[in-house]
Design a protein around this motif. Structure first.
Motif, PDB file in Angstrom:
ATOM      1  N   LEU A 235       0.815  -1.216   0.000  1.00  0.00           N
ATOM      2  CA  LEU A 235       0.000   0.000   0.000  1.00  0.00           C
ATOM      3  C   LEU A 235       0.850   1.267   0.000  1.00  0.00           C
ATOM      4  N   SER A 236       2.063   1.174   0.490  1.00  0.00           N
ATOM      5  CA  SER A 236       2.920   2.359   0.518  1.00  0.00           C
ATOM      6  C   SER A 236       3.385   2.758  -0.879  1.00  0.00           C
ATOM      7  N   GLN A 237       3.192   1.873  -1.855  1.00  0.00           N
ATOM      8  CA  GLN A 237       3.630   2.138  -3.223  1.00  0.00           C
ATOM      9  C   GLN A 237       2.473   2.492  -4.163  1.00  0.00           C
ATOM     10  N   PHE A 238       1.310   2.797  -3.579  1.00  0.00           N
ATOM     11  CA  PHE A 238       0.161   3.255  -4.368  1.00  0.00           C
ATOM     12  C   PHE A 238      -0.418   4.505  -3.718  1.00  0.00           C
ATOM     13  N   GLU A 239      -0.907   5.425  -4.542  1.00  0.00           N
ATOM     14  CA  GLU A 239      -1.543   6.639  -4.040  1.00  0.00           C
ATOM     15  C   GLU A 239      -2.894   6.861  -4.714  1.00  0.00           C
ATOM     16  N   HIS A 240      -3.797   7.457  -3.963  1.00  0.00           N
ATOM     17  CA  HIS A 240      -5.129   7.818  -4.457  1.00  0.00           C
ATOM     18  C   HIS A 240      -5.026   8.945  -5.481  1.00  0.00           C
ATOM     19  N   LEU A 241      -5.772   8.825  -6.565  1.00  0.00           N
ATOM     20  CA  LEU A 241      -5.816   9.849  -7.612  1.00  0.00           C
ATOM     21  C   LEU A 241      -7.260  10.039  -8.040  1.00  0.00           C
ATOM     22  N   ALA A 242      -7.740  11.275  -8.043  1.00  0.00           N
ATOM     23  CA  ALA A 242      -9.110  11.563  -8.482  1.00  0.00           C
ATOM     24  C   ALA A 242      -9.117  12.844  -9.300  1.00  0.00           C
ATOM     25  N   PHE A 243      -9.854  12.820 -10.419  1.00  0.00           N
ATOM     26  CA  PHE A 243      -9.931  14.012 -11.272  1.00  0.00           C
ATOM     27  C   PHE A 243     -11.210  13.954 -12.103  1.00  0.00           C
ATOM     28  N   TYR A 244     -11.634  15.122 -12.604  1.00  0.00           N
ATOM     29  CA  TYR A 244     -12.826  15.209 -13.437  1.00  0.00           C
ATOM     30  C   TYR A 244     -12.433  15.113 -14.906  1.00  0.00           C
ATOM     31  N   ASN A 245     -13.006  14.151 -15.602  1.00  0.00           N
ATOM     32  CA  ASN A 245     -12.825  13.987 -17.042  1.00  0.00           C
ATOM     33  C   ASN A 245     -13.974  14.731 -17.717  1.00  0.00           C
ATOM     34  N   GLU A 246     -13.685  15.957 -18.163  1.00  0.00           N
ATOM     35  CA  GLU A 246     -14.749  16.818 -18.677  1.00  0.00           C
ATOM     36  C   GLU A 246     -15.356  16.266 -19.956  1.00  0.00           C
ATOM     37  N   GLU A 247     -14.530  15.644 -20.794  1.00  0.00           N
ATOM     38  CA  GLU A 247     -15.027  15.099 -22.058  1.00  0.00           C
ATOM     39  C   GLU A 247     -16.080  14.020 -21.818  1.00  0.00           C
ATOM     40  N   LYS A 248     -15.851  13.182 -20.802  1.00  0.00           N
ATOM     41  CA  LYS A 248     -16.778  12.087 -20.526  1.00  0.00           C
ATOM     42  C   LYS A 248     -17.802  12.442 -19.449  1.00  0.00           C
ATOM     43  N   GLY A 249     -17.653  13.616 -18.834  1.00  0.00           N
ATOM     44  CA  GLY A 249     -18.625  14.039 -17.826  1.00  0.00           C
ATOM     45  C   GLY A 249     -18.602  13.186 -16.575  1.00  0.00           C
ATOM     46  N   ARG A 250     -17.391  12.813 -16.115  1.00  0.00           N
ATOM     47  CA  ARG A 250     -17.318  11.925 -14.966  1.00  0.00           C
ATOM     48  C   ARG A 250     -16.084  12.218 -14.115  1.00  0.00           C
ATOM     49  N   ILE A 251     -16.221  11.992 -12.810  1.00  0.00           N
ATOM     50  CA  ILE A 251     -15.078  11.905 -11.915  1.00  0.00           C
ATOM     51  C   ILE A 251     -14.485  10.511 -12.085  1.00  0.00           C
ATOM     52  N   GLU A 252     -13.154  10.435 -12.110  1.00  0.00           N
ATOM     53  CA  GLU A 252     -12.466   9.141 -12.149  1.00  0.00           C
ATOM     54  C   GLU A 252     -11.630   8.983 -10.881  1.00  0.00           C
ATOM     55  N   MET A 253     -11.701   7.818 -10.271  1.00  0.00           N
ATOM     56  CA  MET A 253     -10.834   7.485  -9.146  1.00  0.00           C
ATOM     57  C   MET A 253      -9.886   6.368  -9.575  1.00  0.00           C
ATOM     58  N   HIS A 254      -8.605   6.542  -9.221  1.00  0.00           N
ATOM     59  CA  HIS A 254      -7.570   5.574  -9.564  1.00  0.00           C
ATOM     60  C   HIS A 254      -6.678   5.339  -8.354  1.00  0.00           C
ATOM     61  N   LEU A 255      -5.930   4.239  -8.412  1.00  0.00           N
ATOM     62  CA  LEU A 255      -4.812   3.998  -7.514  1.00  0.00           C
ATOM     63  C   LEU A 255      -3.562   3.990  -8.375  1.00  0.00           C
ATOM     64  N   GLU A 256      -2.665   4.927  -8.121  1.00  0.00           N
ATOM     65  CA  GLU A 256      -1.515   5.144  -8.990  1.00  0.00           C
ATOM     66  C   GLU A 256      -0.257   4.501  -8.391  1.00  0.00           C
ATOM     67  N   SER A 257       0.412   3.680  -9.200  1.00  0.00           N
ATOM     68  CA  SER A 257       1.665   3.054  -8.772  1.00  0.00           C
ATOM     69  C   SER A 257       2.767   4.099  -8.678  1.00  0.00           C
ATOM     70  N   GLN A 258       3.500   4.086  -7.559  1.00  0.00           N
ATOM     71  CA  GLN A 258       4.553   5.065  -7.331  1.00  0.00           C
ATOM     72  C   GLN A 258       5.929   4.589  -7.794  1.00  0.00           C
ATOM     73  N   CYS A 259       5.998   3.387  -8.343  1.00  0.00           N
ATOM     74  CA  CYS A 259       7.274   2.853  -8.812  1.00  0.00           C
ATOM     75  C   CYS A 259       6.992   1.709  -9.791  1.00  0.00           C
ATOM     76  N   ASN A 260       8.034   1.208 -10.439  1.00  0.00           N
ATOM     77  CA  ASN A 260       7.927  -0.026 -11.221  1.00  0.00           C
ATOM     78  C   ASN A 260       7.858  -1.184 -10.230  1.00  0.00           C
ATOM     79  N   GLN A 261       6.850  -2.024 -10.351  1.00  0.00           N
ATOM     80  CA  GLN A 261       6.678  -3.101  -9.373  1.00  0.00           C
ATOM     81  C   GLN A 261       5.873  -4.247  -9.958  1.00  0.00           C
ATOM     82  N   ILE A 262       5.922  -5.390  -9.273  1.00  0.00           N
ATOM     83  CA  ILE A 262       5.153  -6.571  -9.645  1.00  0.00           C
ATOM     84  C   ILE A 262       4.262  -6.952  -8.471  1.00  0.00           C
ATOM     85  N   VAL A 263       3.005  -7.178  -8.745  1.00  0.00           N
ATOM     86  CA  VAL A 263       2.035  -7.618  -7.740  1.00  0.00           C
ATOM     87  C   VAL A 263       1.608  -9.037  -8.086  1.00  0.00           C
ATOM     88  N   LYS A 264       1.535  -9.900  -7.084  1.00  0.00           N
ATOM     89  CA  LYS A 264       1.169 -11.294  -7.297  1.00  0.00           C
ATOM     90  C   LYS A 264      -0.169 -11.618  -6.633  1.00  0.00           C
TER      91      LYS A 264
END
Length: 320
Positions: A235-264
């Protein structure tokens, strides 16, 4: 069916973890990595969402409650005599109380929620407050086919507050509303909360609050994956990201990777590049006209709509 109290019954459509695991793996294997927003709502996720609804920045819950508190007599009159009230995603049931208090002819209330503990806890509390109403608590995914324990006689109304309809892709929203229409007979209704389009700053602050509660809510999804399906997200290598996509008329929520990594997850490996995201939620915003057009396409007749003074939120009553 299980009898919990004299006036409450529970119906448990348990979601097998194997199905959840398979769905998560499919989502993370796609070109744009995704996890369905329904998995945000384990018990901890539901608790965190309730905290979100109390934040200054998060206007939807507060504004929708203001509409219900201020317009409840008009809403009650528009809806008419109700025998059965069905609620999608009942959560803590704060909003439902206004309807249970004012729908004098109501005989049964059918809340449906994916979070079992949260659903049954809130249902038990409501059962004590409204002993004259039979409560049929259904634990399940309301987006999936469910056989609901409904009586055939009397008017049925579906209640879908909180603008959760915005979490669906537009075509999915149409399909969902059409499926809801199939539960209803002529003269039945659908009471639904819909968030409206507004300035970008207000929208983005609502989904990325200063206290970081929404970030914790989003990251809790990874905690759940680690606990329930054996993932090894750091969890320390992911951060919350939220923004408004005006073209699609929607808020988007993401979890953004803070480094190159592999999840199993079991025998599966998922490669993340720095800056790559997991798309966890959309929240589409609709003008009143846009949503009424969708309702008509799905077999409903828009009957009434209520908004707050600023037009930040709308509550629609649709007739079958």
């Amino acid at each position: 069916m299980r009898l919990l109290e004299n006036n409450i019954q529970s119906y448990d459509f348990f979601i097998e973890k194997e199905n959840m695991r398979d769905e998560i793996i499919r989502g993370l294997s796609s070109q744009v990595k995704t996890i369905s927003p329904k998995y945000l709502y384990d018990h901890r996720g539901s608790e965190l969402f309730e905290l979100i609804t109390q934040l200054d920045e998060y206007y939807p819950t507060r504004t929708e409650m203001k509409i219900f508190n201020g317009k409840i007599e008009e809403i009650t009159e528009a809806v008419g005599d109700v025998h059965t009230l069905i609620e999608y995603g009942s959560g803590s049931s704060n909003k439902i109380k206004a309807l249970l208090h004012n729908f004098s002819t109501l005989k049964e209330y059918v809340p449906i929620d994916i979070s079992r503990d949260f659903l049954f806890q809130s249902s038990l509390e409501l059962a004590m407050q409204f002993p004259h109403i039979t409560i049929k608590a259904v634990c399940g995914d309301y987006t999936a086919p469910l056989t609901l324990p409904l009586e055939e006689n009397g008017k049925k109304v579906i209640f879908f507050p909180g603008s959760t309809i915005g979490n669906f892709e537009p075509m999915e929203a149409r399909s969902f509303i059409m499926k809801s229409a199939q539960l209803l007979n002529e003269g039945d209704g659908f009471l639904i909360g819909v968030d409206t389009k507004k300035d970008i700053q207000t929208l983005e602050k609502a989904y990325d609050d200063a206290k970081g509660v929404t970030a914790a809510f989003n990251l809790n999804l990874l905690t759940r994956m680690n606990r329930e399906i054996g993932a090894d997200f750091d969890l320390s290598q992911f951060e919350h990201l939220a923004f408004y996509n005006e073209e699609k008329g929607r808020i988007e929520m993401h979890l953004e990777s803070q480094c190159n990594q592999i999840v199993k997850i079991g025998g599966h490996q998922f490669i993340f590049q720095e800056g790559e995201t997991i798309h966890t939620e959309n929240s589409y915003k609709y003008s009143i006209k846009e949503f009424q057009t969708i309702a008509i396409e799905c077999g409903f007749v828009p009957s009434k709509v209520w908004t707050d003074d600023t037009g930040n939120f709308s509550v629609h009553y649709l007739q079958k």
